[in-house]
Write a protein that holds these residues in place. Structure first.
Motif, PDB file in Angstrom:
ATOM      1  N   TYR A  36       0.843  -1.185   0.000  1.00  0.00           N
ATOM      2  CA  TYR A  36       0.000   0.000   0.000  1.00  0.00           C
ATOM      3  C   TYR A  36       0.884   1.243   0.000  1.00  0.00           C
ATOM      4  CZ  TYR A  36      -3.950  -2.968   1.492  1.00  0.00           C
ATOM      5  OH  TYR A  36      -4.922  -3.936   1.575  1.00  0.00           O
ATOM      6  N   GLN A  38       0.596   5.458   1.140  1.00  0.00           N
ATOM      7  CA  GLN A  38      -0.223   6.416   1.876  1.00  0.00           C
ATOM      8  C   GLN A  38       0.437   7.785   1.826  1.00  0.00           C
ATOM      9  OE1 GLN A  38      -0.589   5.773   6.153  1.00  0.00           O
ATOM     10  NE2 GLN A  38      -2.676   6.598   6.157  1.00  0.00           N
ATOM     11  N   GLN A  42      -3.863  11.172   4.053  1.00  0.00           N
ATOM     12  CA  GLN A  42      -4.765  10.429   3.183  1.00  0.00           C
ATOM     13  C   GLN A  42      -4.843   8.971   3.630  1.00  0.00           C
ATOM     14  OE1 GLN A  42      -4.298  10.964  -1.045  1.00  0.00           O
ATOM     15  NE2 GLN A  42      -3.732  13.117  -0.834  1.00  0.00           N
ATOM     16  N   SER A  43      -5.714   8.261   2.967  1.00  0.00           N
ATOM     17  CA  SER A  43      -5.922   6.866   3.331  1.00  0.00           C
ATOM     18  C   SER A  43      -4.915   5.965   2.615  1.00  0.00           C
ATOM     19  CB  SER A  43      -7.347   6.462   2.959  1.00  0.00           C
ATOM     20  OG  SER A  43      -7.634   5.182   3.447  1.00  0.00           O
ATOM     21  N   LEU A  44      -4.961   4.701   2.946  1.00  0.00           N
ATOM     22  CA  LEU A  44      -4.092   3.729   2.290  1.00  0.00           C
ATOM     23  C   LEU A  44      -4.682   3.343   0.939  1.00  0.00           C
ATOM     24  CD1 LEU A  44      -3.664   3.271   5.485  1.00  0.00           C
ATOM     25  CD2 LEU A  44      -2.682   1.080   4.786  1.00  0.00           C
ATOM     26  N   LEU A  46      -4.151   0.592  -2.162  1.00  0.00           N
ATOM     27  CA  LEU A  46      -3.491  -0.628  -2.575  1.00  0.00           C
ATOM     28  C   LEU A  46      -2.734  -0.395  -3.877  1.00  0.00           C
ATOM     29  CD1 LEU A  46      -3.169  -3.732  -2.096  1.00  0.00           C
ATOM     30  CD2 LEU A  46      -5.139  -4.022  -3.608  1.00  0.00           C
ATOM     31  N   PHE A  91       4.489   7.126   2.261  1.00  0.00           N
ATOM     32  CA  PHE A  91       4.616   6.106   3.305  1.00  0.00           C
ATOM     33  C   PHE A  91       4.181   4.787   2.667  1.00  0.00           C
ATOM     34  CE2 PHE A  91       5.491   4.967   7.475  1.00  0.00           C
ATOM     35  CZ  PHE A  91       4.437   4.411   8.174  1.00  0.00           C
ATOM     36  N   ILE A  93       3.531   0.791   2.931  1.00  0.00           N
ATOM     37  CA  ILE A  93       3.163  -0.180   3.966  1.00  0.00           C
ATOM     38  C   ILE A  93       2.827  -1.512   3.307  1.00  0.00           C
ATOM     39  CG2 ILE A  93       1.667  -0.619   5.964  1.00  0.00           C
ATOM     40  CD1 ILE A  93       0.837   2.329   5.835  1.00  0.00           C
ATOM     41  N   PRO A 107       5.103  -1.918   9.877  1.00  0.00           N
ATOM     42  CA  PRO A 107       5.205  -0.584  10.476  1.00  0.00           C
ATOM     43  C   PRO A 107       5.365   0.539   9.465  1.00  0.00           C
ATOM     44  CG  PRO A 107       7.276  -1.741  10.692  1.00  0.00           C
ATOM     45  CD  PRO A 107       6.301  -2.723  10.110  1.00  0.00           C
ATOM     46  N   GLY A 108       5.578   0.197   8.205  1.00  0.00           N
ATOM     47  CA  GLY A 108       5.690   1.218   7.172  1.00  0.00           C
ATOM     48  C   GLY A 108       7.116   1.697   6.932  1.00  0.00           C
ATOM     49  N   ARG A 110       8.957   5.204   5.409  1.00  0.00           N
ATOM     50  CA  ARG A 110       8.793   6.589   4.950  1.00  0.00           C
ATOM     51  C   ARG A 110       9.866   6.875   3.903  1.00  0.00           C
ATOM     52  NH1 ARG A 110       4.843   9.785   5.186  1.00  0.00           N
ATOM     53  NH2 ARG A 110       4.584   9.370   7.400  1.00  0.00           N
TER      54      ARG A 110
ATOM     55  N   GLY B  43       2.215   1.700  11.000  1.00  0.00           N
ATOM     56  CA  GLY B  43       1.248   0.990  10.184  1.00  0.00           C
ATOM     57  C   GLY B  43      -0.075   0.830  10.910  1.00  0.00           C
ATOM     58  N   PHE B  89      -9.445   4.192  10.638  1.00  0.00           N
ATOM     59  CA  PHE B  89      -9.923   3.878   9.295  1.00  0.00           C
ATOM     60  C   PHE B  89     -10.871   2.685   9.346  1.00  0.00           C
ATOM     61  CE2 PHE B  89      -7.112   6.448   6.740  1.00  0.00           C
ATOM     62  CZ  PHE B  89      -5.950   6.565   7.481  1.00  0.00           C
TER      63      PHE B  89
END
Lengths: 114, 112
Positions: A36, A38, A42-44, A46, A91, A93, A107-108, A110, B43, B89
């Motif tokens: 994903y 982000q 904003q939202s995630l 896909l 970001f 993820i 955890p993503g 950056r 996350g 979310f």
């Protein structure tokens, strides 16, 4: 739930260079992983579905030649952002789905492209 | 296209209050819904889920309500604490695949 790690947690690179992000499933053999993106506030969204031993499935609008995905083992998927530009700063993820209706996220990472 | 959305981008509450975060979805084919909590720079973290054949599910301090008639999903947090401050979310999953569709997020701020 599943434990997912990502490396690096953050990276800064120059425009035009390539960056590799790793996603590891630590306690689950993941035949499928998801990537994903982000953007701030904003939202995630896909980007792609990574399949072990086969080609990834990309969402509409995501360039497969720019975002290279390799899922060579059941515990590791990598996302390489090739020729990164400032607009790729985001970001990133990853997630795994141990069971059909579950999804656990890393955890993503950056990414900042200068 | 069809997507999951949230009614309010921000919600501010006092510590100890109950919080209600809302989400509207438009895809009647969705059969599974999840609420995630995302703290800054991290996350998403699973909170609670619900299947489409249910209308309520309770967890520890959290309750999810599903109203399929009006395609509405809500997350109730009891006795909200400062540690609950985050972006929340909702996500839906269609019957046909495993990808999640995320809503836009609600930022919950809890003041002491």
């Amino acid at each position: 739930g599943a434990v997912v790690s990502q490396h690096p947690s953050w990276v800064i690179c120059k425009s035009g260079t390539s960056v590799k992000i790793e996603c590891r499933s630590l306690d689950f053999q993941a035949t499928t992983m998801f990537w994903y993106r982000q953007f701030p506030k904003q939202s995630l969204m896909l980007m792609a579905t990574s399949n072990e031993g086969s080609k990834a499935t990309y969402e509409q609008g995501v360039e497969k030649d720019k975002f290279l995905i390799n899922h060579a083992s059941l515990t590791l998927s990598t996302l390489t952002v090739t020729s990164a530009h400032p607009e790729d700063s985001s970001f990133y993820i990853c997630s795994v789905a141990p069971r059909r209706n579950e999804q656990f996220f890393g955890p993503g990472t950056r990414l900042t492209v200068l | 296209g069809e997507s999951v959305g949230l009614h309010l981008p921000t919600l501010s509450v006092q510590e100890g209050d109950n919080s209600i975060i809302n989400c509207a979805y438009s895809n009647s084919a969705s059969d599974y819904f999840i609420w995630y909590k995302q703290e800054s720079g991290k996350g998403p973290q699973f909170i609670i889920d619900i299947r489409s054949n249910m209308d309520k599910r309770q967890g520890q301090r959290v309750t999810v309500l599903l109203n399929k008639t009006v395609k509405h999903l809500s997350l109730q947090i009891a006795a909200t604490q400062p540690g609950d401050s985050a972006v929340y979310f909702c996500a839906e999953k269609l019957q046909a695949g495993t990808a999640l569709i995320f809503g836009k997020g609600t930022t919950l701020s809890v003041s002491s």
